[in-house]
Design a protein around this motif. Structure first.
Motif, PDB file in Angstrom:
ATOM      1  N   VAL A   1      -6.221   1.521   5.683  1.00  0.00           N
ATOM      2  CA  VAL A   1      -5.278   1.341   4.660  1.00  0.00           C
ATOM      3  C   VAL A   1      -5.297   2.442   3.553  1.00  0.00           C
ATOM      4  O   VAL A   1      -4.167   3.034   3.352  1.00  0.00           O
ATOM      5  CB  VAL A   1      -5.721  -0.009   4.075  1.00  0.00           C
ATOM      6  CG1 VAL A   1      -5.006  -0.242   2.838  1.00  0.00           C
ATOM      7  CG2 VAL A   1      -5.287  -1.127   4.994  1.00  0.00           C
ATOM      8  N   ALA A   2      -6.517   2.846   3.356  1.00  0.00           N
ATOM      9  CA  ALA A   2      -6.610   4.053   2.404  1.00  0.00           C
ATOM     10  C   ALA A   2      -5.817   5.219   2.752  1.00  0.00           C
ATOM     11  O   ALA A   2      -5.198   5.747   1.973  1.00  0.00           O
ATOM     12  CB  ALA A   2      -8.111   4.168   2.083  1.00  0.00           C
TER      13      ALA A   2
ATOM     14  N   GLU B   1      -3.277   5.400   4.862  1.00  0.00           N
ATOM     15  CA  GLU B   1      -2.008   5.341   4.614  1.00  0.00           C
ATOM     16  C   GLU B   1      -1.608   5.222   3.193  1.00  0.00           C
ATOM     17  O   GLU B   1      -0.354   6.012   3.238  1.00  0.00           O
ATOM     18  CB  GLU B   1      -1.552   3.776   5.582  1.00  0.00           C
ATOM     19  CG  GLU B   1      -1.826   3.974   6.771  1.00  0.00           C
ATOM     20  CD  GLU B   1      -0.714   4.596   7.678  1.00  0.00           C
ATOM     21  OE1 GLU B   1       0.490   4.348   7.543  1.00  0.00           O
ATOM     22  OE2 GLU B   1      -1.341   5.500   8.528  1.00  0.00           O
ATOM     23  N   LEU B   2      -1.898   4.490   2.280  1.00  0.00           N
ATOM     24  CA  LEU B   2      -1.707   4.836   0.896  1.00  0.00           C
ATOM     25  C   LEU B   2      -1.635   6.219   0.357  1.00  0.00           C
ATOM     26  O   LEU B   2      -0.727   6.676  -0.195  1.00  0.00           O
ATOM     27  CB  LEU B   2      -2.523   4.014   0.036  1.00  0.00           C
ATOM     28  CG  LEU B   2      -2.358   2.494   0.168  1.00  0.00           C
ATOM     29  CD1 LEU B   2      -3.641   1.658  -0.599  1.00  0.00           C
ATOM     30  CD2 LEU B   2      -1.211   2.046  -0.031  1.00  0.00           C
TER      31      LEU B   2
ATOM     32  N   GLY C   1       2.067   6.486   0.761  1.00  0.00           N
ATOM     33  CA  GLY C   1       2.169   5.540  -0.466  1.00  0.00           C
ATOM     34  C   GLY C   1       2.499   3.875  -0.334  1.00  0.00           C
ATOM     35  O   GLY C   1       2.819   3.250  -1.139  1.00  0.00           O
ATOM     36  N   ARG C   2       2.316   3.771   1.089  1.00  0.00           N
ATOM     37  CA  ARG C   2       2.545   2.261   1.601  1.00  0.00           C
ATOM     38  C   ARG C   2       1.820   2.080   2.674  1.00  0.00           C
ATOM     39  O   ARG C   2       1.554   2.921   3.381  1.00  0.00           O
ATOM     40  CB  ARG C   2       3.941   1.790   1.389  1.00  0.00           C
ATOM     41  CG  ARG C   2       4.681   2.721   2.456  1.00  0.00           C
ATOM     42  CD  ARG C   2       6.083   2.178   2.550  1.00  0.00           C
ATOM     43  NE  ARG C   2       6.837   1.938   3.531  1.00  0.00           N
ATOM     44  CZ  ARG C   2       6.714   1.662   4.921  1.00  0.00           C
ATOM     45  NH1 ARG C   2       5.819   1.537   5.249  1.00  0.00           N
ATOM     46  NH2 ARG C   2       7.645   1.858   5.760  1.00  0.00           N
ATOM     47  N   VAL C   3       1.589   0.691   3.012  1.00  0.00           N
ATOM     48  CA  VAL C   3       0.968   0.605   4.173  1.00  0.00           C
ATOM     49  C   VAL C   3       1.996  -0.478   5.288  1.00  0.00           C
ATOM     50  O   VAL C   3       2.611  -1.445   4.691  1.00  0.00           O
ATOM     51  CB  VAL C   3      -0.355  -0.284   4.266  1.00  0.00           C
ATOM     52  CG1 VAL C   3      -1.186  -0.665   5.475  1.00  0.00           C
ATOM     53  CG2 VAL C   3      -1.083   0.556   3.136  1.00  0.00           C
TER      54      VAL C   3
END
Length: 138
Positions: A36-37, A39-40, A44-46
Motif C-alpha cells: 500500500v505504501a 502504491e501511494l 498517489g492512490r491504491v
C-alpha cells in the motif's frame, strides 16, 4: 515487524463516562502495508482488487452468497467472465474454506489486481470451481 495496527476496539462511554481501548487491536500484514505504501508513493492512490459481485451479507450461511438480483454480478467483470451467477454460494478461495461474506472480502483484499483466485462455489446443490482474475476497483 509482522503487522501494522489499523484499528482498535474502543469501549463506548459508560454510565461513569469512561471510554477507551479495551486492549483489542487489529492489524494488516506488513507485506500488505508495504505494498500500500509503495502504491501511494508511486501512483498517489491504491487500487483495491475486486471480483465484480455484490455479496448478500444478510444470509446466515457457511460461505459468501452472491446477491440474487441480476445486477449482483457485474457484466463483463471477473466473476461474470469466470461463470459465476447471482445466487451462487462461494465456499472456498484457493482451496481454503470461506465462512462468511467478510471472510471472502478479506481473501480478495489479500491479493492485488491481476492476481488469479480459484473459487469453489455451490449452485443448485452442486459444487463448481472457477478461476477469477482480480480487477482494480473503480
Amino acid at each position: 515487524v509482522i503487522g501494522v495496527n489499523s484499528a482498535i476496539r474502543s469501549a463506548g462511554g459508560t454510565d461513569e463516562g469512561q471510554a477507551g481501548s479495551v486492549g483489542l487491536g487489529f492489524a494488516i500484514p506488513v507485506n500488505q502495508a508495504r505494498w500500500v505504501a509503495g502504491e501511494l508513493l508511486a501512483h498517489g492512490r491504491v487500487a483495491h482488487p475486486v471480483i465484480g459481485v455484490a455479496l448478500d451479507s444478510r444470509e446466515d450461511r457457511n460461505g459468501a452468497l452472491i446477491g440474487g438480483d441480476k445486477d449482483a454480478v457485474t457484466p463483463g467483470g471477473p466473476a461474470d467472465r469466470a461463470g459465476l451467477a447471482p445466487g451462487d454460494l462461494v465456499t472456498a478461495a484457493d482451496d481454503r474454506p470461506v465462512t462468511s461474506t467478510e471472510d471472502l472480502i478479506v481473501r480478495i483484499r489479500a491479493h492485488r489486481p491481476g492476481d488469479r483466485l480459484r473459487l469453489t462455489y455451490v449452485r443448485e446443490g452442486k459444487e463448481h470451481h472457477a478461476t477469477v482474475t482480480l480487477e482494480a476497483a473503480d
